[in-house]
Each structure stands twice: as C-alpha cells, then as structure tokens.
Motif scaffolding. Structure first.
Motif, PDB file in Angstrom:
ATOM      1  N   TYR A 153      67.244 -94.224  30.524  1.00  0.00           N
ATOM      2  CA  TYR A 153      67.622 -95.590  30.134  1.00  0.00           C
ATOM      3  C   TYR A 153      68.694 -95.531  29.048  1.00  0.00           C
ATOM      4  O   TYR A 153      68.551 -94.809  28.060  1.00  0.00           O
ATOM      5  CB  TYR A 153      66.381 -96.309  29.635  1.00  0.00           C
ATOM      6  CG  TYR A 153      66.608 -97.713  29.131  1.00  0.00           C
ATOM      7  CD1 TYR A 153      67.033 -98.720  29.989  1.00  0.00           C
ATOM      8  CD2 TYR A 153      66.379 -98.033  27.793  1.00  0.00           C
ATOM      9  CE1 TYR A 153      67.232-100.018  29.526  1.00  0.00           C
ATOM     10  CE2 TYR A 153      66.567 -99.332  27.326  1.00  0.00           C
ATOM     11  CZ  TYR A 153      66.995-100.309  28.196  1.00  0.00           C
ATOM     12  OH  TYR A 153      67.190-101.590  27.739  1.00  0.00           O
ATOM     13  N   ASP A 154      69.788 -96.302  29.207  1.00  0.00           N
ATOM     14  CA  ASP A 154      70.926 -96.159  28.306  1.00  0.00           C
ATOM     15  C   ASP A 154      70.839 -97.003  27.036  1.00  0.00           C
ATOM     16  O   ASP A 154      71.648 -96.843  26.122  1.00  0.00           O
ATOM     17  CB  ASP A 154      72.238 -96.474  29.032  1.00  0.00           C
ATOM     18  CG  ASP A 154      72.299 -97.918  29.537  1.00  0.00           C
ATOM     19  OD1 ASP A 154      71.285 -98.649  29.400  1.00  0.00           O
ATOM     20  OD2 ASP A 154      73.345 -98.309  30.067  1.00  0.00           O
ATOM     21  N   GLY A 155      69.873 -97.915  26.941  1.00  0.00           N
ATOM     22  CA  GLY A 155      69.732 -98.718  25.733  1.00  0.00           C
ATOM     23  C   GLY A 155      69.219 -97.882  24.564  1.00  0.00           C
ATOM     24  O   GLY A 155      68.330 -97.044  24.729  1.00  0.00           O
ATOM     25  N   ILE A 156      69.758 -98.098  23.386  1.00  0.00           N
ATOM     26  CA  ILE A 156      69.344 -97.372  22.186  1.00  0.00           C
ATOM     27  C   ILE A 156      68.523 -98.318  21.316  1.00  0.00           C
ATOM     28  O   ILE A 156      68.981 -99.394  20.931  1.00  0.00           O
ATOM     29  CB  ILE A 156      70.554 -96.860  21.385  1.00  0.00           C
ATOM     30  CG1 ILE A 156      71.489 -96.059  22.299  1.00  0.00           C
ATOM     31  CG2 ILE A 156      70.084 -96.017  20.203  1.00  0.00           C
ATOM     32  CD1 ILE A 156      70.848 -94.859  22.943  1.00  0.00           C
ATOM     33  N   GLY A 157      67.298 -97.923  21.000  1.00  0.00           N
ATOM     34  CA  GLY A 157      66.388 -98.773  20.249  1.00  0.00           C
ATOM     35  C   GLY A 157      66.461 -98.551  18.753  1.00  0.00           C
ATOM     36  O   GLY A 157      66.817 -97.465  18.283  1.00  0.00           O
ATOM     37  N   SER A 158      66.097 -99.582  17.989  1.00  0.00           N
ATOM     38  CA  SER A 158      66.045 -99.471  16.529  1.00  0.00           C
ATOM     39  C   SER A 158      65.198-100.606  15.964  1.00  0.00           C
ATOM     40  O   SER A 158      64.978-101.626  16.627  1.00  0.00           O
ATOM     41  CB  SER A 158      67.451 -99.531  15.928  1.00  0.00           C
ATOM     42  OG  SER A 158      68.067-100.783  16.206  1.00  0.00           O
ATOM     43  N   TRP A 159      64.714-100.399  14.742  1.00  0.00           N
ATOM     44  CA  TRP A 159      63.968-101.436  14.042  1.00  0.00           C
ATOM     45  C   TRP A 159      64.939-102.472  13.470  1.00  0.00           C
ATOM     46  O   TRP A 159      66.019-102.124  12.994  1.00  0.00           O
ATOM     47  CB  TRP A 159      63.151-100.823  12.912  1.00  0.00           C
ATOM     48  CG  TRP A 159      61.933-100.107  13.389  1.00  0.00           C
ATOM     49  CD1 TRP A 159      61.772 -98.757  13.533  1.00  0.00           C
ATOM     50  CD2 TRP A 159      60.698-100.698  13.787  1.00  0.00           C
ATOM     51  NE1 TRP A 159      60.515 -98.467  14.002  1.00  0.00           N
ATOM     52  CE2 TRP A 159      59.825 -99.642  14.169  1.00  0.00           C
ATOM     53  CE3 TRP A 159      60.238-102.004  13.863  1.00  0.00           C
ATOM     54  CZ2 TRP A 159      58.536 -99.870  14.612  1.00  0.00           C
ATOM     55  CZ3 TRP A 159      58.938-102.235  14.306  1.00  0.00           C
ATOM     56  CH2 TRP A 159      58.102-101.176  14.666  1.00  0.00           C
ATOM     57  N   LYS A 160      64.504-103.727  13.475  1.00  0.00           N
ATOM     58  CA  LYS A 160      65.314-104.824  12.947  1.00  0.00           C
ATOM     59  C   LYS A 160      64.386-105.742  12.137  1.00  0.00           C
ATOM     60  O   LYS A 160      63.176-105.776  12.367  1.00  0.00           O
ATOM     61  CB  LYS A 160      65.986-105.600  14.074  1.00  0.00           C
ATOM     62  CG  LYS A 160      66.763-104.708  15.047  1.00  0.00           C
ATOM     63  CD  LYS A 160      67.241-105.472  16.257  1.00  0.00           C
ATOM     64  CE  LYS A 160      67.752-104.537  17.345  1.00  0.00           C
ATOM     65  NZ  LYS A 160      68.878-103.712  16.910  1.00  0.00           N
ATOM     66  N   GLN A 161      64.964-106.468  11.203  1.00  0.00           N
ATOM     67  CA  GLN A 161      64.166-107.325  10.339  1.00  0.00           C
ATOM     68  C   GLN A 161      64.905-108.620  10.014  1.00  0.00           C
ATOM     69  O   GLN A 161      66.126-108.623   9.852  1.00  0.00           O
ATOM     70  CB  GLN A 161      63.824-106.599   9.029  1.00  0.00           C
ATOM     71  CG  GLN A 161      62.896-107.368   8.096  1.00  0.00           C
ATOM     72  CD  GLN A 161      62.676-106.655   6.779  1.00  0.00           C
ATOM     73  OE1 GLN A 161      63.571-105.964   6.283  1.00  0.00           O
ATOM     74  NE2 GLN A 161      61.500-106.797   6.196  1.00  0.00           N
ATOM     75  N   ASP A 162      64.145-109.716   9.956  1.00  0.00           N
ATOM     76  CA  ASP A 162      64.690-110.968   9.448  1.00  0.00           C
ATOM     77  C   ASP A 162      63.669-111.570   8.484  1.00  0.00           C
ATOM     78  O   ASP A 162      62.719-110.885   8.072  1.00  0.00           O
ATOM     79  CB  ASP A 162      65.049-111.930  10.583  1.00  0.00           C
ATOM     80  CG  ASP A 162      63.855-112.340  11.426  1.00  0.00           C
ATOM     81  OD1 ASP A 162      62.704-112.160  10.971  1.00  0.00           O
ATOM     82  OD2 ASP A 162      64.069-112.856  12.539  1.00  0.00           O
ATOM     83  N   SER A 163      63.839-112.824   8.112  1.00  0.00           N
ATOM     84  CA  SER A 163      62.959-113.432   7.125  1.00  0.00           C
ATOM     85  C   SER A 163      61.527-113.586   7.616  1.00  0.00           C
ATOM     86  O   SER A 163      60.596-113.738   6.814  1.00  0.00           O
ATOM     87  CB  SER A 163      63.512-114.812   6.715  1.00  0.00           C
ATOM     88  OG  SER A 163      63.610-115.659   7.857  1.00  0.00           O
ATOM     89  N   THR A 164      61.330-113.544   8.940  1.00  0.00           N
ATOM     90  CA  THR A 164      59.981-113.686   9.503  1.00  0.00           C
ATOM     91  C   THR A 164      59.242-112.357   9.553  1.00  0.00           C
ATOM     92  O   THR A 164      58.036-112.298   9.314  1.00  0.00           O
ATOM     93  CB  THR A 164      60.058-114.290  10.915  1.00  0.00           C
ATOM     94  OG1 THR A 164      60.697-115.554  10.848  1.00  0.00           O
ATOM     95  CG2 THR A 164      58.670-114.452  11.523  1.00  0.00           C
ATOM     96  N   GLY A 165      59.942-111.286   9.874  1.00  0.00           N
ATOM     97  CA  GLY A 165      59.271-109.996   9.961  1.00  0.00           C
ATOM     98  C   GLY A 165      60.102-108.957  10.691  1.00  0.00           C
ATOM     99  O   GLY A 165      61.312-109.112  10.898  1.00  0.00           O
ATOM    100  N   TRP A 166      59.424-107.896  11.111  1.00  0.00           N
ATOM    101  CA  TRP A 166      60.071-106.772  11.788  1.00  0.00           C
ATOM    102  C   TRP A 166      59.900-106.884  13.297  1.00  0.00           C
ATOM    103  O   TRP A 166      58.886-107.387  13.786  1.00  0.00           O
ATOM    104  CB  TRP A 166      59.454-105.455  11.334  1.00  0.00           C
ATOM    105  CG  TRP A 166      59.849-105.043   9.944  1.00  0.00           C
ATOM    106  CD1 TRP A 166      59.206-105.351   8.784  1.00  0.00           C
ATOM    107  CD2 TRP A 166      60.977-104.244   9.576  1.00  0.00           C
ATOM    108  NE1 TRP A 166      59.861-104.801   7.713  1.00  0.00           N
ATOM    109  CE2 TRP A 166      60.949-104.113   8.167  1.00  0.00           C
ATOM    110  CE3 TRP A 166      62.004-103.630  10.290  1.00  0.00           C
ATOM    111  CZ2 TRP A 166      61.902-103.392   7.466  1.00  0.00           C
ATOM    112  CZ3 TRP A 166      62.954-102.916   9.592  1.00  0.00           C
ATOM    113  CH2 TRP A 166      62.912-102.792   8.202  1.00  0.00           C
ATOM    114  N   TRP A 167      60.906-106.404  14.028  1.00  0.00           N
ATOM    115  CA  TRP A 167      60.767-106.251  15.474  1.00  0.00           C
ATOM    116  C   TRP A 167      61.535-105.009  15.906  1.00  0.00           C
ATOM    117  O   TRP A 167      62.282-104.409  15.127  1.00  0.00           O
ATOM    118  CB  TRP A 167      61.240-107.498  16.218  1.00  0.00           C
ATOM    119  CG  TRP A 167      62.722-107.684  16.366  1.00  0.00           C
ATOM    120  CD1 TRP A 167      63.500-107.296  17.403  1.00  0.00           C
ATOM    121  CD2 TRP A 167      63.612-108.333  15.429  1.00  0.00           C
ATOM    122  NE1 TRP A 167      64.814-107.658  17.199  1.00  0.00           N
ATOM    123  CE2 TRP A 167      64.908-108.288  15.996  1.00  0.00           C
ATOM    124  CE3 TRP A 167      63.436-108.930  14.192  1.00  0.00           C
ATOM    125  CZ2 TRP A 167      66.013-108.823  15.347  1.00  0.00           C
ATOM    126  CZ3 TRP A 167      64.542-109.469  13.547  1.00  0.00           C
ATOM    127  CH2 TRP A 167      65.802-109.412  14.125  1.00  0.00           C
TER     128      TRP A 167
END
Length: 372
Positions: A153-167
């Motif tokens: 799979y060519d998608g590269i994953g990573s953690w992300k964050q906004d004011s609500t929380g992490w995804w």
C-alpha cells in the motif's frame, strides 16, 4: 540483523537511465545533485555521501558517482548479501548503504546482530521482530503491512492532532475510524469520529470478593453447569472451596483435580437436578474480575451478573478480545490484560468507579492511557 531497511529505503527501486541516478528515490533522506564534475548526493543534514552505496549507486571517496554497475540486496537460503550488476559483492567489511553501516562476513553474508528489521525478498518488503515473528495487518514506521505481511500500500501513515484530540491517517486521506489498529507494535482504538480513545485502568486487589449470579431455565441448565464447572476449575487451585447457593440452599463446592463437586455430585449434575428455574450464586475470593473473562456464555441463552465492591455489573458479553457491560445504567466496553480491566474512555470520575474505590476492592490509583 540490524534494522537495516529503514522506511526511506522501502521506496528505492533503482534503475539506470542514460547513466544518471534515479533522483526519485532518496533512500538516505537527501537529494541527488549534479555539477560540472558529475552526480553526487547531499544528505539531509547538508553533508555529502562518500565511500557509500546510495540508491544502489557507489559514491567514491570524492563523493561522485563514477562506477556504472548498480548494487542491490540479494538473498539465498544462507542469508543476505549486497552485490552489483558486475558480479561484485561486499565481504569481510563494514559498508555504508543508504545511511546505515552493515557488516559482511568473509563469505559476503550480512552479519545478523539483532534478528529484526525491514527485509526484502522476491515477494517484496516485510518486517521481522526480534522474536522472529513478522508484522501483519499493522502499521510499521508509517507503512501498512497486509495480512500476508508484505508492504504493498503506497499511503504513508502518521499521527495527527487538533484541538479535539489525536488521530492516525495517511497520505491517501484515509484515517482510522471506529476500529482498533495496531501501530508500531501497540494497539490503538479510535472512535466513530476517528479520534484516539483513552482507556481507564481498573486493578482489582488480590483477594477482593465478587458474587456471580446466573439465572437459567431448565433448557440451559446442562450447558450452564459445564460452563460454571469449567470456570471454577480454571480459576481455582486443586482443593479450593467456594459456596454455591442454589434455590436459597447453600452448599460447599470443592475443586477436585479440576472437576467441581458439590457433595458426591459434580457441579453440573447438582445443577441439572434442581427445579426448572434456578438462581445460582457463587462467591469468589480471588481474582474477582476473571469471572468476566472466564465465562463464555452463548448470547441469549441465559443472563448473569457480577456484584463487586457494591457495584452490580449487568448485560455482560465477553469475547476473546473484548468485554461489554453495564454499570449504574451506563454501557461500557473494554478488555482484560494482566488481571487489569481496561475500560474505553476516561471513566475515572464515574460513580461506579468511585464506589469501587471507596469500598477498597480496587487500586485507588486510576490511570488513563491512550493505547491498548
């Protein structure tokens, strides 16, 4: 084996085209550059690579690419080695390849030092752990490895964050949602919006007592007797005793070599001989929460509750991986690990948790974590 195939190397499929390096693959995290002398490689920190293989190209001591044959990793039944299209291979040396130093023995094989890391074979890239197992159905270093363990799979994953929380999402705009996903060796649960779910850890104290109540009809008594006998046999030591109350009559149940007896009858025989509708109460005096995990009852055949520290747990459903229950009118999900109940969400201030704390049956230190 060293963690030898770093994520950036995963993208390096090298080919010579008009005797120019493949500038699309930057295995060491830098950039190919060309000047009046020739091609050279600038590392991410601004230094230049020399006496090293980069993307399959050998850079000499002056840092320029002047050697035409292309190198690559190869494998046979003995192990891995690194050689080029002219038949040369590294041996009895420490060699830098794509920013990592590898050691090769006198026969040219890679010296296995840790037994883990990224590995490439004829089918593609995969990841091996220190214990020899391989990653599958999980994200490693931002790369998704499928059920067969290979990276396709060519998608590269990573953690992300906004004011609500992490995804957790990838470069193809996918993100984990309403599911549990394994990321770099840890399991993380995401809610229906895609945000990371916290878990509250509830640790029963050793010796805390729980009362198990099962309500069954005549049609379910045989299976219930087997389930209860298996539960007690598995949770208690040989010779251990528990009080069993059937139709308001209390008897002593004894574990005899894994089989539970009430007097001269097995527990399942004793239950089978009761009236058509029976209330069975069993008092546990050890590992109280194990009663949730231990019972594998068929959905809808009968119901049971567990009373623990003044709290009654109802509508209990268990699988190998999850438990669902209600307490004080609220519905909760979680799982067990190491004798600890992990409840989804931050329930540290919930009334039923406070009751358990006040009754002294759980560890008063309630921890909230963000992964399984």
């Amino acid at each position: 084996m060293k963690k030898r195939f770093i994520g950036t190397m995963l993208a390096a499929t090298v080919a010579i085209a008009s005797l120019t390096p493949s500038v699309a693959s930057n295995a060491a995290g830098g950039t190919w550059k060309e000047d009046s002398t020739g091609w050279w490689y600038e590392n991410a920190d601004g230094s230049y690579a020399y006496s090293e293989w980069v993307d399959g190209y050998w850079l000499s001591s002056n840092g320029y690419w002047q050697y035409a044959p292309v190198g690559s990793w190869k494998q046979d039944s003995t192990g891995w080695w690194y050689g080029d299209t002219a038949g040369y291979y590294e041996k009895n040396a420490d060699v830098w390849i794509d920013g990592i130093k590898y050691t090769f023995d006198g026969n040219g094989y890679l010296v296995d030092e840790t037994g883990s890391g990224w590995i490439k074979d004829a089918a593609g890239w995969w990841y091996q752990f220190d214990d020899g197992s391989y990653a599958a159905n999980e994200w490693i270093d931002g790369y998704w490895l499928g059920a067969d363990g290979y990276w396709t799979y060519d998608g590269i994953g990573s953690w992300k964050q906004d004011s609500t929380g992490w995804w957790y999402g990838d470069t193809n705009n996918w993100y984990a949602k309403n599911e549990t996903v394994k990321i770099d060796g840890e399991e993380y649960t995401f809610d229906d919006r895609g945000y990371l779910v916290n878990y509250t850890l509830i640790s029963p104290k050793k010796g805390a007592e729980a009362t198990f109540t099962l309500v069954l009809s005549s049609g379910s008594k045989t299976q219930a007797g087997k389930d209860l006998s298996a539960l007690l046999g598995g949770l208690t030591a040989d010779g251990a005793k528990h009080d069993v109350t059937v139709n308001d009559v209390t008897k002593e149940a004894v574990n005899k070599s894994g089989t539970i007896y009430v007097g001269d009858k097995t527990l399942e025989e004793y239950i089978a001989d009761t009236d058509s509708t029976t209330d069975v109460n069993i008092t546990f005096d050890e590992d109280a929460f194990n009663v949730f995990l231990g019972m594998k009852l068929a959905p809808g055949s009968y119901n049971y509750t567990v009373k623990f520290g003044g709290v009654t747990f109802r509508n209990i459903t268990t699988t190998a991986d999850e438990i669902t229950f209600t307490a004080n009118g609220g519905t909760y999900k979680g799982y067990f690990e190491g004798g600890v109940l992990f409840v989804q969400g931050d329930v540290s201030s919930a009334a039923w948790v406070k009751t358990l704390k006040d009754s002294g049956v759980i560890d008063p230190a309630i921890n909230v974590i963000d992964h399984r």
